[in-house]
Design an enzyme around this catalytic site. Structure first.
Site, PDB file in Angstrom:
ATOM      1  N   GLU A  88       0.796  -1.122   0.057  1.00 32.75           N
ATOM      2  CA  GLU A  88       0.042   0.006   0.093  1.00 32.75           C
ATOM      3  C   GLU A  88       0.881   1.101   0.041  1.00 32.75           C
ATOM      4  OE1 GLU A  88      -2.993  -0.043   2.954  1.00 32.75           O
ATOM      5  OE2 GLU A  88      -3.721  -2.086   2.207  1.00 32.75           O
ATOM      6  N   HIS A 123      -9.384  10.175   2.247  1.00 34.37           N
ATOM      7  CA  HIS A 123      -9.131   8.984   1.517  1.00 34.37           C
ATOM      8  C   HIS A 123      -9.324   9.526   0.133  1.00 34.37           C
ATOM      9  CE1 HIS A 123      -8.839   5.311  -0.253  1.00 34.37           C
ATOM     10  NE2 HIS A 123      -8.499   4.798   1.038  1.00 34.37           N
ATOM     11  N   ARG A 131      -0.766   9.673   1.466  1.00 36.88           N
ATOM     12  CA  ARG A 131      -2.654   9.955   1.132  1.00 36.88           C
ATOM     13  C   ARG A 131      -2.777  11.185   1.047  1.00 36.88           C
ATOM     14  NH1 ARG A 131      -6.089   5.977   4.625  1.00 36.88           N
ATOM     15  NH2 ARG A 131      -4.954   4.247   3.421  1.00 36.88           N
ATOM     16  N   HIS A 166     -11.906  10.580   6.323  1.00 36.84           N
ATOM     17  CA  HIS A 166     -11.725   9.153   6.569  1.00 36.84           C
ATOM     18  C   HIS A 166     -11.255   8.518   7.775  1.00 36.84           C
ATOM     19  CE1 HIS A 166     -10.878   4.991   5.120  1.00 36.84           C
ATOM     20  NE2 HIS A 166      -9.686   5.018   5.422  1.00 36.84           N
ATOM     21  N   ARG A 184      -1.868   9.472   8.552  1.00 36.18           N
ATOM     22  CA  ARG A 184      -1.651   8.372   8.873  1.00 36.18           C
ATOM     23  C   ARG A 184      -1.158   7.382   7.729  1.00 36.18           C
ATOM     24  NH1 ARG A 184      -4.928   3.964   8.578  1.00 36.18           N
ATOM     25  NH2 ARG A 184      -6.546   5.493   7.504  1.00 36.18           N
TER      26      ARG A 184
HETATM   27  C1  SIN Z   1      -8.104   1.566   2.258  1.00 37.21           C
HETATM   28  O1  SIN Z   1      -8.521   0.248   2.280  1.00 37.21           O
HETATM   29  O2  SIN Z   1      -7.624   2.051   1.421  1.00 37.21           O
HETATM   30  C2  SIN Z   1      -7.841   2.110   3.637  1.00 37.21           C
HETATM   31  C3  SIN Z   1      -7.010   1.600   4.443  1.00 37.21           C
HETATM   32  C4  SIN Z   1      -6.633   2.594   5.643  1.00 37.21           C
HETATM   33  O3  SIN Z   1      -7.389   3.505   6.033  1.00 37.21           O
HETATM   34  O4  SIN Z   1      -5.676   2.370   6.270  1.00 37.21           O
END
Ligand code: SIN
Length: 540
Positions: free
Chosen positions: A123, A243, A289, A347, A382
């Site tokens: 990620e 998000h 993010r 988010h 975060r």
């Molecule tokens: C996501 O699935 O993109 C969110 C994951 C997260 O907020 O850590």
């Protein structure tokens, strides 16, 4: 207010630790407190109304070959834009192994390879594969169903469903109970007091302060307001994470298109088919993010639109990402064939109740864990999939701390000191106004004028809606977010100020506010032009 607890409250409740919130943080804490008596307060039926259930990606843990807790902590610090508490990030990364072992013991079915070894996904802003997934995008649901099954098998845990927290009862300088109200529809709600040896707030986030959010409706930020009224210090309130890829199909809450899609190869394009992230960050779609959210915001407001193109993932997207695929299909879109429209959505709240490494707030008798807190682990932004990790690491620490020095039984005459709420009413229009104001003026891009206007609206709504305790809590938390954003006259992580677009090293520190200070700053900001400096109340 009734002069005692209603009949559905168990007779051993006064002997309990009360955990408010039934997401991963709350339930994990309750399990770790066993065999101590615990009463868990859940506004919705257990398993509903908690963001944890909706988490699609997974849980970050440095367990793959060659990965280390130090590397995980370094990525956490880097993403956090200069204000992560490095000791907290390291502690969290180091304790990941033990907490993942706990989750495996509770029956959580993390994805494994054919040899039975855990597998790890990628990620944004992680420099290696370290995310434990479950069947693609079902981690939250699967973790929560295993945890709920474990809670149901634990006789020391009582869950009170359909009840919400209103206030803490502070007696002789210590939290000794909680004022609760049924979460039922209707014009009148009687509150009652549950005495407690200790109260743990695990009420989750604040996404529903915004009109566009990925959070369930219960995530109204009420825990922050309740703690602040009892005197707790609130830290880093300005940092609300947006998000970048909520699916833009007009639903409230907005469904999420997990970041794991981008980890698996999905790319962001605009209506012209341009991969706009390439020009913004060296890691393109896998940049931090906040950076990706701002770029998506820019495409959306410019009219060019933003779309997540999942076609590079190749065949099997329905099997790999069943949640996203079924949401898209329900809106008449096939993610294997066409790009999905996306927009940023509130988010995750990095700020919250200031807690130390044992989860103790600044008020005696009050602990907190999960999204409602500010531990210092997330800084201004975060790192993906660190939230479920923080929930279990700090849930375990809270339980350990309470168990190590069990607070004495509360006095039995607490009803007299609790605040009565009397008649209440809900003003849905006021709530809509608040949410629109927050999205417009305290959103992805902020400036002094917009923040002043938001604070003026919040103060006016407070004056006009004195009989609505739920709205009052939302307004209080919104006030913390907007005043802290106003006072931080720089751009850092999720607090992007178009009037101060660069970071200012002199402000590279966490922010701390009491309710009194937030009230004072809000009044100043709503009425005057020059912003006051960020105030440091305590270094935590
Ligand atoms: C996501 O699935 O993109 C969110 C994951 C997260 O907020 O850590």
């Amino acid at each position: 207010m009734t002069n005692g607890s209603p009949s559905f409250v168990p007779s051993n409740a006064a002997d309990s630790v009360v955990v408010v919130g039934a997401g991963l943080a709350g339930l994990f804490t309750a399990l770790k407190l066993a065999p101590l008596n615990v009463t868990v307060i859940s506004p919705a039926p257990i398993g509903e109304g908690a963001s944890s259930v909706w988490a699609q990606a997974g849980i970050a843990a440095a367990l793959s070959e060659g990965d280390t807790a130090e590397d995980h902590a370094a990525d956490t610090v880097r993403a956090g834009a200069g204000i992560v508490d490095e000791a907290v990030a390291l502690l969290m990364a180091r304790e990941a192994r033990a907490r993942i072992e706990d989750l495996l013991r509770y029956g959580v079915p993390f994805d494994k390879d054919l040899e039975g070894k855990l597998t790890f996904g990628h990620e944004a802003a992680h420099r290696t594969n370290r995310i434990l997934h479950i069947k693609g995008d079902t981690a939250g649901r699967s973790i929560m169903s295993a945890i709920i099954a474990a809670v149901r098998k634990t006789p020391s845990i009582t869950v009170l469903e359909g009840v919400t927290a209103r206030d803490l009862v502070v007696h002789k300088g210590r939290v000794r109970g909680i004022v609760l109200a049924p979460t039922m529809e209707g014009s009148r709600t009687d509150t009652f007091v549950l005495p407690a040896r200790a109260v743990v707030l695990a009420t989750g986030g604040a996404g529903h302060l915004y009109s566009v959010t990925t959070n369930p409706v219960e995530a109204r930020g009420e825990g922050v307001a309740i703690a602040a009224r009892a005197g707790a210090v609130i830290a880093d309130a300005e940092f609300v994470q947006f998000h970048p890829t909520a699916i833009d199909i007009g639903r409230d809450p907005a469904p999420l298109a997990t970041e794991a899609l981008r980890g698996a190869g999905a790319v962001l394009i605009n209506r012209k088919g341009e991969r706009f992230m390439r020009a913004v960050h060296e890691d393109a779609e896998l940049g931090p993010r906040d950076v990706v959210a701002r770029a998506v915001h820019r495409e959306v407001v410019s009219g060019r639109g933003a779309f997540l193109d999942c076609r590079p993932i190749g065949p099997g997207i329905t099997e790999k990402f069943p949640t996203v695929a079924s949401i898209c299909m329900s809106a008449g879109m096939d993610p294997a064939q066409e790009p999905i429209p996306v927009a940023p959505a509130a988010h995750y709240h990095m700020g919250g109740i200031l807690v130390d490494v044992q989860g103790r707030s600044t008020v005696d008798g009050l602990w907190a864990c999960g999204e409602v807190t500010s531990t210092g682990a997330h800084g201004a932004n975060r790192l993906a999939s660190n939230s479920l990790l923080e929930a279990v690491v700090f849930g375990a620490r809270v339980a350990e701390d309470i168990t190590a020095a069990l607070p004495p039984l509360p006095p039995q005459n607490l009803h007299a000191v609790a605040r009565a709420s009397g008649e209440i009413y809900r003003n849905s229009q006021a709530e809509r106004t608040l949410r629109e104001t927050m999205s417009t003026n305290v959103g992805v891009v902020r400036d002094a004028d917009g923040l002043s206007e938001a604070l003026g609206t919040i103060i006016a709504l407070e004056r006009e809606n004195e009989g609505d305790p739920q709205l009052a809590n939302m307004l209080t938390t919104a006030k913390f977010v907007a005043t802290a954003a106003f006072a931080r006259t720089e751009s850092r992580g999720a607090n992007f100020r178009s009037d101060y677009p660069a970071p200012d090293e002199a402000q590279a520190r966490r922010s701390f506010l009491t309710l009194e200070q937030a009230d004072e700053l809000a009044r100043e900001a709503a009425g005057i032009a020059s912003p006051p400096r960020l105030r440091v109340v305590s270094q935590g």
